[in-house]
Design an enzyme around this catalytic site. Structure first.
Site, PDB file in Angstrom:
ATOM      1  N   PHE A 100       0.788  -1.259   0.075  1.00  0.00           N
ATOM      2  CA  PHE A 100      -0.165  -0.031  -0.024  1.00  0.00           C
ATOM      3  C   PHE A 100       0.918   1.296  -0.008  1.00  0.00           C
ATOM      4  CE2 PHE A 100       0.617  -1.608   4.473  1.00  0.00           C
ATOM      5  CZ  PHE A 100       0.789  -0.339   5.063  1.00  0.00           C
ATOM      6  N   TYR A 101       0.163   2.345  -0.327  1.00  0.00           N
ATOM      7  CA  TYR A 101       0.751   3.515  -0.604  1.00  0.00           C
ATOM      8  C   TYR A 101       0.504   4.671   0.296  1.00  0.00           C
ATOM      9  CZ  TYR A 101       2.819   1.514  -4.674  1.00  0.00           C
ATOM     10  OH  TYR A 101       3.511   0.703  -5.532  1.00  0.00           O
TER      11      TYR A 101
END
Length: 157
Positions: A29-30
């Site tokens: 995830f970012y």
């Protein structure tokens, strides 16, 4: 600092499956995205985590910094993810001395299969395995950061 030099391809058949050396389950995830830069967390096999910063917008080469972080902190940061959390299984496959990382996506991106070849040298097309399909190197739609915000790109659907 390391340089990430890679090519990306869609995968056109399952002929690679008999060549798999390793499988890694990945949650990715970012935390931040801007043109030419990303901040990402990757959890591998539910056992370890890394923070990765990538800089650059070149199609084949970007600066990359990676740092191990405590798994508990990575899990806690899931609450701050931008877009979707990417679920994929990464398969390591060797062909003609080159290591390919084949990502089979799950969740909302199920059905997408992308192969990455990280090597600083130019591999001639005739040396590429037959199971590779359309090259998508430099196509932003196939960057994991874009996949976290959008869906499966049209060409791959």
């Amino acid at each position: 600092m390391g340089k990430e030099v890679e090519r990306k391809f869609l995968v056109s058949s399952t002929a690679w499956r008999d060549l798999v050396e390793a499988d890694i389950r990945i949650l990715q995830f970012y935390l931040a995205m801007a043109p030419g830069r990303t901040v990402r967390i990757r959890i591998r096999d539910g056992a370890s985590a890394k923070l990765t910063l990538k800089f650059g917008s070149s199609a084949r080469e970007r600066d990359e910094f990676e740092y191990p972080i405590p798994l508990a902190e990575a899990v806690e940061m899931l609450d701050f993810a931008i877009g979707r959390v990417i679920e994929k299984t990464r398969h390591h496959v060797r062909d003609r001395g080159y290591l390919y990382e084949i990502d089979v996506f799950g969740g909302a991106l199920a059905g997408l299969v992308v192969a990455e070849l990280e090597t600083p040298e130019d591999v001639p097309d005739e040396m590429l395995p037959d199971w590779l399909g359309h090259e998508v190197t430099g196509d932003q739609k196939f960057y994991n950061a874009s996949l976290a915000l959008g869906g499966i790109p049209e060409i791959a659907a």
